[in-house]
Design a protein around this motif. Sequence first.
Motif, mmCIF file in Angstrom:
data_model
loop_
_atom_site.group_PDB
_atom_site.id
_atom_site.type_symbol
_atom_site.label_atom_id
_atom_site.label_comp_id
_atom_site.label_asym_id
_atom_site.label_seq_id
_atom_site.Cartn_x
_atom_site.Cartn_y
_atom_site.Cartn_z
ATOM 1 N N UNK A 81 0.780 -1.173 -0.038
ATOM 2 C CA UNK A 81 0.022 -0.011 -0.008
ATOM 3 C C UNK A 81 0.909 1.414 -0.156
ATOM 4 N N UNK A 82 0.679 2.214 -0.919
ATOM 5 C CA UNK A 82 1.339 3.316 -0.867
ATOM 6 C C UNK A 82 1.185 4.307 0.205
ATOM 7 N N UNK A 83 2.071 4.737 1.038
ATOM 8 C CA UNK A 83 1.798 5.696 2.160
ATOM 9 C C UNK A 83 1.276 6.915 1.635
ATOM 10 N N UNK A 84 0.347 7.671 2.379
ATOM 11 C CA UNK A 84 -0.179 9.002 2.357
ATOM 12 C C UNK A 84 0.148 9.783 3.222
ATOM 13 N N UNK A 85 0.341 11.008 2.631
ATOM 14 C CA UNK A 85 0.649 12.100 3.714
ATOM 15 C C UNK A 85 -0.184 12.660 4.506
ATOM 16 N N UNK A 86 -1.516 12.492 4.169
ATOM 17 C CA UNK A 86 -2.557 13.032 5.098
ATOM 18 C C UNK A 86 -3.218 11.827 5.707
ATOM 19 N N UNK A 87 -2.747 10.696 5.769
ATOM 20 C CA UNK A 87 -3.266 9.333 6.340
ATOM 21 C C UNK A 87 -2.219 8.850 7.049
ATOM 22 N N UNK A 88 -1.778 9.379 8.306
ATOM 23 C CA UNK A 88 -0.528 8.535 9.211
ATOM 24 C C UNK A 88 -1.221 7.451 9.861
ATOM 25 N N UNK A 89 -0.405 6.150 9.809
ATOM 26 C CA UNK A 89 -0.667 5.078 10.393
ATOM 27 C C UNK A 89 -1.167 4.901 11.738
ATOM 28 N N UNK A 90 -0.690 5.845 12.452
ATOM 29 C CA UNK A 90 -1.286 5.871 13.952
ATOM 30 C C UNK A 90 -1.267 7.310 14.390
ATOM 31 N N UNK A 91 -2.590 7.524 14.964
ATOM 32 C CA UNK A 91 -2.659 8.936 15.430
ATOM 33 C C UNK A 91 -2.910 8.856 17.400
ATOM 34 N N UNK A 92 -3.081 7.648 17.630
ATOM 35 C CA UNK A 92 -3.462 7.472 18.989
ATOM 36 C C UNK A 92 -2.309 7.660 19.735
ATOM 37 N N UNK A 93 -0.877 7.398 19.355
ATOM 38 C CA UNK A 93 0.132 7.495 20.063
ATOM 39 C C UNK A 93 1.261 8.397 19.471
ATOM 40 N N UNK A 94 2.406 8.666 20.180
ATOM 41 C CA UNK A 94 3.409 9.314 19.794
ATOM 42 C C UNK A 94 4.410 8.681 18.794
ATOM 43 N N UNK A 95 4.574 9.015 17.615
ATOM 44 C CA UNK A 95 5.364 8.264 16.663
ATOM 45 C C UNK A 95 6.714 8.889 16.432
ATOM 46 N N UNK A 96 7.050 10.154 17.129
ATOM 47 C CA UNK A 96 8.505 10.813 16.760
ATOM 48 C C UNK A 96 8.563 11.630 17.958
ATOM 49 N N UNK A 97 9.927 11.572 18.462
ATOM 50 C CA UNK A 97 10.394 12.255 19.408
ATOM 51 C C UNK A 97 10.883 13.802 19.144
ATOM 52 N N UNK A 98 11.000 14.604 20.125
ATOM 53 C CA UNK A 98 11.221 15.869 19.582
ATOM 54 C C UNK A 98 12.569 16.164 19.058
ATOM 55 N N UNK A 99 13.637 15.153 18.907
ATOM 56 C CA UNK A 99 14.969 15.031 18.170
ATOM 57 C C UNK A 99 14.950 14.311 16.924
ATOM 58 N N UNK A 100 13.272 14.023 16.587
ATOM 59 C CA UNK A 100 13.149 13.217 15.516
ATOM 60 C C UNK A 100 13.612 11.897 15.392
ATOM 61 N N UNK A 101 13.533 11.138 16.327
ATOM 62 C CA UNK A 101 13.977 9.545 16.462
ATOM 63 C C UNK A 101 12.610 9.027 16.634
#
Length: 366
Positions: A81-101
């Motif tokens: 499945x193609x990834x979509x910019x406006x359809x993130x796979x998870x919105x219920x949890x944090x998926x990126x830290x402030x230092x972009x990890x």
Amino acid sequence: MQMDHQKIRISGPFSKYHAPLVFGLCLLPSFILGYLWQASKGSWLSRNSILCETQSFSFHRNEADLSDGLPEIELPRMVYTKPHIFKPPRTDVLTMTPWLAPIIWDGTFNLEILNEQFRQRNTTIGLTVFAIKKYVVFLQRFLETAETYFMVGHRVKYYIFTDRPEAIPNITVKEGREIVPLRVQNYPRWQEISMRRMEMISYYSQQRFIYEVDFLVCVDVDMRFSDSVGVEILSEVFATIHPGFYAAERQAFTYERRPISEAYIPRDEGDFYYCGGFFGGTVAEVYKLTKKCHEAIMADKNKNVEAVWQEESHLNKYFVYHKPTKLLSPEYLWFTGNPHFLKKKRFIEIPKNRAVIRNKRNLPLK
């Protein structure tokens, strides 16, 4: 030469040629220096032209040498499945830290794509566990479940640190995987054993692991794999969010709060509370991490201080100032409960009586 008040007049037999001659003699050194500079410049350019040609030839020769004997990798056609910019796979949890990890959760990655990427690199993974004293009883289940779920399809070396190599179960592992016993010293106190893990991993990283594997995954042995743990976890240096503190504020973290300890973290610092039972990265980065923690542990020991959670406290101190490049969600080390956000439990603690495991009474090896 005669002088009057109106002008200067040059006299003598060569007076009409004298001024140009003097002027020419003044310019002669400049012409000589210019000629010498041009000659040297030409020589310099010539030498450097040859040097550049030699370096260019050397580069192309080395490039050819590197390609000789390397197998060509055939990449399979992949449909996903193609990834979509406006359809993130998870919105219920944090998926990126402030230092972009990235923080790794189920649904945030495609393991098939990652497997192909790491196969291209011909990656070998080392998995380290410590089975000291009675903890050897957990090896059978640990290894059996690792063979089912850990780094499936990749080369793995199971580095088992133990004082009882004869007690390692005889398990047949898949092709490309190997059990490597490493005999280590026993210590009377389990806290001392726990803290010495950093010393042993640091030592063997420098002496052996760097020559045998690309990544190290360091975990507790009193656990079992219950779902896929693959190359999605691999990064320069990764840490795992502790299942007991994933929603806690930093003031609630059980960091070492005594300034006398090398593991001390002030109450206004810290990002997450990390598990001491699941971390890793490249061999070079794990070496730096474990070496730093071991040195801090020894500095505390010289002051008759022991951090509140032994090596885990020092690990957390390290990650405050050396941010991990990837974080694993609590899926990768879980105890009990079924929160709604936890879609998978990949590595689970085995229920046990710690008092029995850690005391001197006999424990049957089953």
